[in-house]
Design an enzyme around this catalytic site. Structure first.
Site, PDB file in Angstrom:
ATOM      1  N   HIS A  72       0.855  -1.192   0.000  1.00  0.00           N
ATOM      2  CA  HIS A  72       0.000   0.000   0.000  1.00  0.00           C
ATOM      3  C   HIS A  72       0.885   1.234   0.000  1.00  0.00           C
ATOM      4  O   HIS A  72       1.672   1.438   0.924  1.00  0.00           O
ATOM      5  CB  HIS A  72      -0.932   0.011   1.226  1.00  0.00           C
ATOM      6  CG  HIS A  72      -2.137  -0.854   1.055  1.00  0.00           C
ATOM      7  ND1 HIS A  72      -3.299  -0.654   1.755  1.00  0.00           N
ATOM      8  CD2 HIS A  72      -2.375  -1.936   0.265  1.00  0.00           C
ATOM      9  CE1 HIS A  72      -4.202  -1.566   1.413  1.00  0.00           C
ATOM     10  NE2 HIS A  72      -3.657  -2.351   0.504  1.00  0.00           N
ATOM     11  N   TYR A 200      -9.494   5.434   7.142  1.00  0.00           N
ATOM     12  CA  TYR A 200      -9.634   5.809   8.544  1.00  0.00           C
ATOM     13  C   TYR A 200     -10.661   6.934   8.570  1.00  0.00           C
ATOM     14  O   TYR A 200     -10.452   7.963   7.932  1.00  0.00           O
ATOM     15  CB  TYR A 200      -8.304   6.319   9.113  1.00  0.00           C
ATOM     16  CG  TYR A 200      -7.244   5.271   9.338  1.00  0.00           C
ATOM     17  CD1 TYR A 200      -6.327   4.955   8.339  1.00  0.00           C
ATOM     18  CD2 TYR A 200      -7.158   4.610  10.553  1.00  0.00           C
ATOM     19  CE1 TYR A 200      -5.338   3.998   8.553  1.00  0.00           C
ATOM     20  CE2 TYR A 200      -6.180   3.644  10.779  1.00  0.00           C
ATOM     21  CZ  TYR A 200      -5.273   3.348   9.776  1.00  0.00           C
ATOM     22  OH  TYR A 200      -4.302   2.391   9.989  1.00  0.00           O
ATOM     23  N   PRO A 292      -4.726   0.488  18.683  1.00  0.00           N
ATOM     24  CA  PRO A 292      -4.532  -0.084  17.339  1.00  0.00           C
ATOM     25  C   PRO A 292      -4.598   0.919  16.191  1.00  0.00           C
ATOM     26  O   PRO A 292      -4.296   0.577  15.058  1.00  0.00           O
ATOM     27  CB  PRO A 292      -5.686  -1.081  17.247  1.00  0.00           C
ATOM     28  CG  PRO A 292      -6.728  -0.555  18.178  1.00  0.00           C
ATOM     29  CD  PRO A 292      -5.969   0.072  19.307  1.00  0.00           C
ATOM     30  N   LYS A 296       0.507  -0.211  15.134  1.00  0.00           N
ATOM     31  CA  LYS A 296       1.917  -0.240  15.542  1.00  0.00           C
ATOM     32  C   LYS A 296       2.271  -1.374  16.492  1.00  0.00           C
ATOM     33  O   LYS A 296       3.450  -1.550  16.817  1.00  0.00           O
ATOM     34  CB  LYS A 296       2.281   1.103  16.191  1.00  0.00           C
ATOM     35  CG  LYS A 296       2.276   2.265  15.223  1.00  0.00           C
ATOM     36  CD  LYS A 296       3.220   2.049  14.076  1.00  0.00           C
ATOM     37  CE  LYS A 296       3.246   3.176  13.098  1.00  0.00           C
ATOM     38  NZ  LYS A 296       3.934   2.793  11.844  1.00  0.00           N
ATOM     39  N   TYR A 384       3.811   6.470   9.908  1.00  0.00           N
ATOM     40  CA  TYR A 384       2.948   5.343   9.506  1.00  0.00           C
ATOM     41  C   TYR A 384       3.762   4.256   8.809  1.00  0.00           C
ATOM     42  O   TYR A 384       3.623   3.067   9.118  1.00  0.00           O
ATOM     43  CB  TYR A 384       1.813   5.814   8.596  1.00  0.00           C
ATOM     44  CG  TYR A 384       0.679   4.810   8.504  1.00  0.00           C
ATOM     45  CD1 TYR A 384      -0.461   4.923   9.286  1.00  0.00           C
ATOM     46  CD2 TYR A 384       0.767   3.724   7.644  1.00  0.00           C
ATOM     47  CE1 TYR A 384      -1.494   3.997   9.218  1.00  0.00           C
ATOM     48  CE2 TYR A 384      -0.251   2.779   7.567  1.00  0.00           C
ATOM     49  CZ  TYR A 384      -1.377   2.917   8.349  1.00  0.00           C
ATOM     50  OH  TYR A 384      -2.386   1.986   8.272  1.00  0.00           O
TER      51      TYR A 384
HETATM   52  C1  PHB Z   1      -6.303  -4.308  10.617  1.00  0.00           C
HETATM   53  O1  PHB Z   1      -6.208  -4.582   9.407  1.00  0.00           O
HETATM   54  O2  PHB Z   1      -6.764  -5.108  11.436  1.00  0.00           O
HETATM   55  C2  PHB Z   1      -5.848  -2.958  11.067  1.00  0.00           C
HETATM   56  C3  PHB Z   1      -5.297  -2.107  10.155  1.00  0.00           C
HETATM   57  C4  PHB Z   1      -4.895  -0.831  10.561  1.00  0.00           C
HETATM   58  C5  PHB Z   1      -5.036  -0.450  11.873  1.00  0.00           C
HETATM   59  C6  PHB Z   1      -5.559  -1.342  12.796  1.00  0.00           C
HETATM   60  C7  PHB Z   1      -5.975  -2.607  12.383  1.00  0.00           C
HETATM   61  O3  PHB Z   1      -4.665   0.777  12.255  1.00  0.00           O
END
Ligand code: PHB
Ligand code: APR
Length: 389
Positions: A72, A200, A292, A296, A384
């Site tokens: 990505h 997000y 989450p 990280k 990130y």
């Molecule tokens: C996930 O794919 O479970 C996931 C991805 C990004 C995040 C948290 C969880 O920030």
């Protein structure tokens, strides 16, 4: 039994450490409390920083990740119906790899088996001893018998609830914690992802995240009350609420289906200092937890393992213990920066029950600043994709 490094915990940090040490000719035994199926049944995140991707290659376990993982180059930030993109590749020249933590753990177990390295599951009452001597050992119960494993070092890779951190005397140990007044309700569904990149979303009804595992397996999260239980949410209620929180055009496209996993995770920031005591070295969740939001958790475990495996290689290959002496300070320096990013990103994307009208305006201004300011986007992208080790 005798080994060089006794690793308590057969999760991703214990296994990655074991694999990197094995490739350096250093013997390890992994003691895991649960069965392998149980460990592999845990659904966790799946965004790998470039540092972890490189470590997987260094450990010789990158082949399936390269084949089945998704590169990505960016991510999408939504604020209500408005959406903008953070272009990791243009801003940093780097990217992330979307590949489930469960798959990382599975690849590491297979590599460990192929290497003939010893992993003992179903170990009860694991207890390290004599950590302040040059001859520590670990005792545990297995198949109804008490066992003793002599070693030079103990790696505490036993997660937040494990016994190893408790071995650091309270007068030496300092714990920092922040809890968040909400949780994440996560659903795994055998449906195609709604977007090629993660979304997000900050909405008036709270946070939402659209993620994926592969072209037919999606992972979605919504911010929920900590008092909620997964049974309070039918699949239909989940999908309806998710649609209300993501941009309308994404909600249009969203394919829904039965959840194959549904769980609620609290959000917490936690750091234990120091991460070393005598011959004990903590890695991963045993020493620190991040919310989450920034994905990280696994990546900070990986940076710990990078520092500790290099320090142990210097000790065994060059009889140089400087890396071990500096391990806690080195690992914590990167961890606190990652804790900061995870806290900042969580504060930016969630709605707080006690958020004042002023707080909300500031949050909106922060989102607008991120949308409009190249330097702000670059700072976010650098954190990130992963700060350098
Ligand atoms: C996930 O794919 O479970 C996931 C991805 C990004 C995040 C948290 C969880 O920030
Ligand atoms: N004895 C032996 N093993 C134990 C004990 C014990 N007393 N207590 C816990 N364990 C095992 C757990 O069963 C688990 O398999 O230690 C392992 C710790 O693994 P994780 O919790 O996955 O922690 P870590 O390997 O550091 O990985 C960090 O996991 O929780 C996610 O978000 C986190 O992605 C991050 C990653």
């Amino acid at each position: 039994m005798r080994t060089q490094v006794a690793i308590v915990g057969g999760g991703p940090s214990g296994l990655l450490l074991g694999q990197l040490l094995h490739r350096a000719g250093i013997d390890t035994v992994v003691l895991e409390r649960r069965s392998r199926d149980y460990v592999l049944s845990r659904v966790r995140a799946g965004v790998l920083e470039t540092g972890l991707v490189d470590l997987m290659h260094e450990a010789g376990v990158g082949e399936r990740m390269d084949r089945e993982g998704f590169i990505h180059d960016g991510t999408l930030i939504a604020n209500g119906d408005e959406q903008f993109r953070i272009d990791f590749h243009r801003l940093t020249g780097r990217h992330v790899m979307v590949y489930g933590q469960t798959e990382v753990t599975r690849d590491l177990y297979e590599a460990r088996d192929a290497a003939g390295a010893l992993t003992l599951h179903d170990c009860r009452g694991v207890k390290p001893h004599d950590l302040d001597t040059a001859a520590p050992f670990v005792t545990f119960l297995r198949d109804g018998a008490v066992h003793r494993l002599d070693c030079d070092f103990v790696a505490g890779c036993d997660g937040y609830h494990g016994p190893c951190r408790q071995e650091i005397p309270t007068e030496v140990r300092r714990e920092y914690e922040k809890t968040y007044p909400f949780g994440w309700l996560g659903v795994l569904s055998e449906t195609p992802p709604v977007s090629d990149e993660l979304i997000y979303a900050n909405s008036a009804r709270g946070f939402a995240l659209c993620s994926m595992r592969n072209a037919t397996l999606s992972r979605y999260y919504i911010q929920c009350d900590l008092s909620d239980s997964p049974d309070d949410w039918t699949d239909d209620m989940f999908w309806e609420e998710l649609k209300r929180r993501i941009p309308a055009e994404a909600a249009e496209r969203l394919e829904t289906g039965p959840s194959i996993e549904k769980s609620i995770a609290p959000l917490r920031s936690f750091v234990c200092e120091p991460m070393r005591w005598g011959r004990l070295f903590l890695c991963g969740d045993a020493a620190h937890i991040v919310p989450p939001t920034g994905a990280k958790g696994l990546n900070t475990a990986a940076s710990d393992v990078h520092y500790l495996s290099n320090a142990l290689k210097r000790f065994y290959h060059d009889r140089d213990d400087e890396g071990l002496e500096r391990y806690s300070e080195t690992a914590l320096a990167r961890i606190w920066k990652t804790e900061r990013f995870s806290w900042w990103f969580s504060s930016l994307m969630h709605r707080y029950p006690d958020q004042s009208a002023f707080d909300l305006r500031i949050q909106q201004a922060e989102l607008a600043f991120l949308r409009d300011n190249e330097a702000a986007q670059k700072a976010m992208a650098e954190s990130y994709v992963g700060l350098p080790y």
